[in-house]
Design a protein around this motif. Structure first.
Motif, mmCIF file in Angstrom:
data_model
loop_
_atom_site.group_PDB
_atom_site.id
_atom_site.type_symbol
_atom_site.label_atom_id
_atom_site.label_comp_id
_atom_site.label_asym_id
_atom_site.label_seq_id
_atom_site.Cartn_x
_atom_site.Cartn_y
_atom_site.Cartn_z
ATOM 1 N N ARG A 70 0.973 4.949 -0.707
ATOM 2 C CA ARG A 70 2.166 4.442 -0.027
ATOM 3 C C ARG A 70 1.795 3.673 1.228
ATOM 4 N NH1 ARG A 70 4.290 9.676 -1.250
ATOM 5 N NH2 ARG A 70 3.998 10.304 0.926
ATOM 6 N N ALA A 71 0.788 4.190 1.950
ATOM 7 C CA ALA A 71 0.371 3.503 3.171
ATOM 8 C C ALA A 71 -0.199 2.136 2.840
ATOM 9 C CB ALA A 71 -0.659 4.349 3.925
ATOM 10 N N ALA A 72 -1.002 2.059 1.765
ATOM 11 C CA ALA A 72 -1.597 0.786 1.392
ATOM 12 C C ALA A 72 -0.536 -0.220 0.977
ATOM 13 C CB ALA A 72 -2.603 0.991 0.257
ATOM 14 N N ALA A 73 0.544 0.278 0.395
ATOM 15 C CA ALA A 73 1.598 -0.619 -0.078
ATOM 16 C C ALA A 73 2.299 -1.314 1.076
ATOM 17 C CB ALA A 73 2.597 0.161 -0.924
ATOM 18 N N THR A 74 2.277 -0.721 2.259
ATOM 19 C CA THR A 74 2.991 -1.297 3.401
ATOM 20 C C THR A 74 2.053 -1.844 4.470
ATOM 21 O OG1 THR A 74 3.135 0.894 4.443
ATOM 22 C CG2 THR A 74 4.962 0.214 3.025
ATOM 23 N N ALA A 75 0.785 -1.500 4.404
ATOM 24 C CA ALA A 75 -0.152 -1.952 5.431
ATOM 25 C C ALA A 75 -0.464 -3.437 5.259
ATOM 26 C CB ALA A 75 -1.446 -1.145 5.350
ATOM 27 N N ALA A 76 -0.829 -4.061 6.366
ATOM 28 C CA ALA A 76 -1.204 -5.466 6.320
ATOM 29 C C ALA A 76 -2.544 -5.618 5.601
ATOM 30 C CB ALA A 76 -1.305 -6.017 7.736
ATOM 31 N N PRO A 77 -2.710 -6.700 4.864
ATOM 32 C CA PRO A 77 -4.001 -6.919 4.191
ATOM 33 C C PRO A 77 -5.124 -7.057 5.207
ATOM 34 C CG PRO A 77 -2.323 -8.412 3.345
ATOM 35 C CD PRO A 77 -1.744 -7.780 4.565
ATOM 36 N N TRP A 78 -6.301 -6.670 4.815
ATOM 37 C CA TRP A 78 -7.468 -6.952 5.631
ATOM 38 C C TRP A 78 -7.707 -8.458 5.655
ATOM 39 C CZ3 TRP A 78 -9.601 -2.944 1.913
ATOM 40 C CH2 TRP A 78 -9.420 -1.644 2.427
ATOM 41 N N THR A 79 -8.313 -8.943 6.701
ATOM 42 C CA THR A 79 -8.737 -10.333 6.715
ATOM 43 C C THR A 79 -9.851 -10.513 5.685
ATOM 44 O OG1 THR A 79 -10.485 -10.016 8.352
ATOM 45 C CG2 THR A 79 -8.246 -10.447 9.188
ATOM 46 N N PRO A 80 -10.112 -11.750 5.249
ATOM 47 C CA PRO A 80 -11.211 -11.957 4.292
ATOM 48 C C PRO A 80 -12.531 -11.363 4.780
ATOM 49 C CG PRO A 80 -9.867 -13.921 4.407
ATOM 50 C CD PRO A 80 -9.346 -12.990 5.469
#
Length: 239
Positions: free
Chosen positions: A7-17
């Motif tokens: 659930r946290a991953a679904a809402t967290a901002a993507p990592w930069t490249p």
């Protein structure tokens, strides 16, 4: 495993490249099978001829399935350009004619170490743990989305360094193996670097959300565990 991280991953901002690449490289730096005790013994010249032959024979079971898993990935790619690029991996292993390709070079390695081609092709001799590890990897590539399967191939990020170390170790510690038998390792230095760059580009293009990025990291972790399990089986099968 709880569902909270998902659930946290679904809402967290993507990592930069750069952050994403760093996390992927961290997996191979910490978990790649170059750290396995069996590989450490190999590189220190401590393996007996019987141990080295057992590794060559059982690793061949993995090698012969590389084009199988790549064909499964190829079948899931929806663009001609992607399929053409990935098809190169199958050609690298199978060759375009008899007597060519990575599988042929591995057979020559076995012959240089005193094994026959029949012994290498005889799957009944494969250790159960090796069979389980390889079947698990092929099944993963059959059932999971292309992102996961391609991310799992990113063990190639560390492969060129391992090949260089292995070549030096064989030349120094195992002179009874004909140097011509090391052709597979020499070829994979450049091929591995090329394949890793290709797969990394695809994973970056496909993993746009944090959840997808974390799936890619998990897939690469799984592949490292497959390679580690293979060596566990070989190391634990006898003196």
């Amino acid at each position: 495993m709880t569902t909270t991280p998902v659930r946290a991953a679904a809402t967290a901002a993507p990592w930069t490249p750069a952050e994403f690449t760093e996390r992927l490289r961290a997996v191979t730096a910490e978990r790649y099978h170059d750290r396995h005790p069996f590989h450490q013994r190999m590189h220190q010249g401590e393996l007996s001829p019987a141990e080295l032959r057992r590794w060559i024979a059982n690793r061949f079971h993995y090698q012969r399935h590389i084009p199988v898993k790549d064909a499964l990935i190829l079948a899931e790619l929806d663009r001609p350009a992607l399929r053409r690029a990935w098809l190169r991996r199958i050609r690298d292993q199978d060759g375009t004619a008899d007597g060519e390709g990575g599988i042929e070079r591995w057979l020559r390695l076995g012959e240089a170490a005193g094994l026959t081609r029949e012994e290498l092709w005889d799957a009944s001799r494969v250790l159960p743990g090796v069979r389980l590890a390889v079947d698990g990897y092929v099944t993963f590539c059959r059932l999971r989305p292309p992102l996961d399967a391609v991310a799992a191939s990113l063990t190639e990020l560390s492969a060129p360094g391992l090949m260089r170390t292995r070549i030096a170790a064989f030349e120094r510690h195992y002179p009874w193996i004909d140097p011509d038998g090391l052709a597979y390792f020499r070829t994979r230095v450049d091929q591995g670097a090329r394949d890793a760059a290709q797969a990394l580009d695809l994973v970056h293009a496909w993993a746009r959300t944090r959840e997808q990025q974390e799936r890619a990291v998990a897939a690469l972790t799984f592949k490292c565990e497959v390679l580690w399990a293979l060596l566990d089986a070989v190391a634990g099968s006898g003196p």
